[in-house]
Motif scaffolding. Structure first.
Motif: not given
Ligand SMILES: Nc1ncnc2c1ncn2[C@@H]1O[C@H](COP(=O)(O)OP(=O)(O)OP(=O)(O)O)[C@@H](O)[C@H]1O
Ligand SMILES: [Mg+2]
Lengths: 290, 286
Positions: B142-145, B149-150, B179-180
């Motif tokens: 998720x952090x990578x995503x 994205x930003x 992140x959640x």
């Protein structure tokens, strides 16, 4: 030269213990905005608890440490739960009065069970001494510095890297935003008190090992205030620097100047810092951005 | 669609807005009281269909933020309480659910005013956002995503959040909420205090999130023009009730909406914000 080495060893050992004791204070203040006047008594209770496990119950050292840590955690959580949580929303003065009351209560409980005479506890740290640059330095002081350094590093890593440590700092920053992340503010409060209990236990046991298990442990704990005022009430690195400075200053004053003055000097620093730099060396000022 | 004000409840009785999928979030006659006496939401009903962007509009003090706080369970910390009605999320009644549990169930809120953790770095802010997620491979993913994205956040990941610009903080607030792994993202005035170009950028992100990942969005805005451009459906509230609702395209053409929220008079000329405010005080829907 040899005096200098001795001052450094004794001063750093005192400073390391002070930093550990102050760490708990800062954790509680940072996360929950409570000024805990019972921090010195936490040291006292921690040391007696360890004494009970190690000497009275005769547990092996490691088991005694585990028992001490568990009981310290439970006491921390209970204090938060039963005493501080009902006080949420009360004025800071009322909360301070409550922690002062708590400090008397803890001291009275210790006296009730253990009396006022010092308890003898076998030394945990080796009692020999080593020769450094012509000065005889007791080994246990060096080990105190080492143990405190390891524990403080562990705490620092916890706050920088772990999910719970970061959550604690997030709650300290903005409780409501933390709640929107699903962080339970109550659980974080409990965690802050538990960690304060554990760091006080370690400080108390180290201190007892180089002095004695008696009521004076709480008096030493009072030095937490000059340390946190110097380092900044809400700064973890500040407690380490503040602890070391106060520890060294005390020993240097005692060796080079006057032992009587050494007990006063930390409080002189306290007053001076409040006059000159009220947020301390590392205290967080609010970040203002428009 | 009618230009007459519509009392809350009647138009909504039929359920999901026309042409929409199943409801992700439903508020049914919700009443909120602060401090046991201050009645702020007076029987508010609205629905957010799955996969859609819904805009909730209204003037200052209408109760928009209160609505989102009721949905995310933040009222108890402000001495507020849902005293009547119900809130359903993904088929589950969450009216009295604990705030942390709601995050776990899949909703995230970006609060009004961004509320980044000022003394934490961008990376640490994002870790805090993933608090409900089990640490491990999936949260690294998720952090990578979020960083993909930003990209701007990725470049500045070790910067302290308090010193970021308003636009950067808003990106961080949205990234942190993502992140959640929410199913529903709620945004409270994401354009607050941002320059027009940045407002454009932020809304662009919201639209992309919705289009690319199917994220359901409930957005509060003062900037009704922008909000109705990206939203599928709009609700307008006054004094704690919904007074008008409809597909965003229809609301954009509604003369009342034009006058009060888009700052356009009958003659189509742009009115100043002050004028609009002035009018608002004189004439209200209810
Ligand atoms: N914690 C609180 N205690 C008491 N009253 C509150 C509280 N929070 C909000 N209110 C009141 O509830 C009403 C609605 O507030 P809310 O913040 O929901 O409005 P809003 O629509 O988000 O306004 P804005 O556009 O200014 O953000 C206001 O009159 C406000 O004064
Ligand atoms: Mg608001």
């Amino acid at each position: 030269m040899s005096t200098l080495v001795a001052v450094l060893a004794y001063g750093l050992a005192d400073g390391a213990i002070l930093a550990l004791a102050a760490l708990g204070f800062v954790l509680i203040y940072k996360a929950t905005s409570v000024i805990n006047f019972a921090q010195g008594e936490f040291l006292l209770v921690g040391a007696y608890m360890f004494y009970t496990a190690f000497v009275v119950m005769g547990l092996p050292l490691l088991a005694a440490v585990v028992v001490g840590v568990v009981v310290a955690t439970i006491i921390g959580v209970l204090v938060e739960r039963l005493i501080l949580r009902p006080m949420i929303g009360e004025s800071p003065i009322s909360i301070i009065m409550v922690t002062i009351g708590l400090s008397s209560l803890l001291r009275a409980v210790v006296q009730m069970f253990y009396g006022t005479s010092p308890k003898s506890m076998p030394k945990i740290l080796p009692t020999g001494s080593v020769n450094i640059l012509g000065a005889t330095v007791p080994l246990n002081r060096l080990l105190v510095i080492l143990v405190a350094a390891v524990v403080l590093t562990a705490f620092t890593i916890f706050f920088r890297r772990s999910r719970h440590g970061i959550a604690m700092r997030a709650v300290a920053d903005d409780q409501q935003a933390a709640m929107t992340m699903g962080i339970s503010v109550r659980r974080i409060f409990a965690m802050a008190w538990a960690l304060a209990g554990v760091s006080a236990l370690i400080a108390g046991v180290l201190l007892a090992d180089i002095s004695a298990v008696d009521q004076n442990l709480a008096a030493f704990g009072l030095l937490v205030f000059p340390v946190v005022i110097l380092g900044g009430l809400d700064s973890v690195p500040g407690t380490i620097v503040g602890g070391i400075i106060i520890g060294l200053l005390k020993q240097a004053t005692a060796s080079y100047w006057d032992p009587g003055l050494a007990t006063v000097i930390p409080y002189v620093v306290l007053v001076l810092i409040l006059l000159v730099k009220p947020y301390g060396l590392f205290g967080e000022t609010r970040i203002e951005r428009v | 669609m009618s230009t007459e004000p519509v009392p809350a409840g009647t138009v909504l009785a039929g359920g999901v807005p026309a042409g929409a999928g199943p409801a992700m979030l439903t508020l049914n006659n919700v009443e909120v009281i602060y401090d046991d006496v201050i009645l702020v939401l007076r029987g508010l009903s609205l629905q957010v269909p799955e996969g859609k962007i819904v805009a909730l509009l209204g003037s200052n003090g209408a109760g928009k933020s209160t609505t989102l706080k009721a949905v995310s369970g933040l009222l108890p910390s402000e001495h507020g309480e849902v005293t009547d009605g119900s809130i359903t999320f993904a088929g589950q009644d969450i009216t009295r659910m604990d705030a942390a549990e709601r995050v776990k169930q899949g909703m995230s809120l970006c609060m009004e005013g961004r509320h980044v953790f000022e003394h934490l770095t961008i990376a640490e802010n994002l870790v805090a956002g993933a608090y409900t997620q089990k640490a491990g491979a999936s949260s690294a993913e998720v952090l990578d995503e979020v960083y993909t994205f930003f990209p701007k956040l990725a470049d500045m990941r070790n910067r302290v959040a308090g010193y970021l610009s308003g636009g950067e903080q808003q990106m961080l607030a949205i990234g942190r909420a993502l992140m959640a792994r929410p199913k529903l993202l709620m945004l409270d005035e994401p354009s607050l205090g941002l320059a027009p170009l940045l407002v454009q950028e932020i809304f662009g992100y919201i639209q992309r999130l919705n289009a690319e990942t199917g994220l359901t969005v409930l957005v509060i805005e003062q900037n009704a023009r922008r909000a109705l451009e990206v939203a599928d459906h709009g609700y307008i509230m006054e004094q704690g009730r919904i007074v008008l609702e409809g597909p965003a395209a229809e609301l954009r053409e509604n003369p009342d909406v034009k006058e009060f929220y888009l700052g356009l008079g009958d003659e189509g000329s742009r009115k100043s914000y002050r004028d609009v405010k002035h009018y608002k005080r004189r004439k209200r829907w209810l």
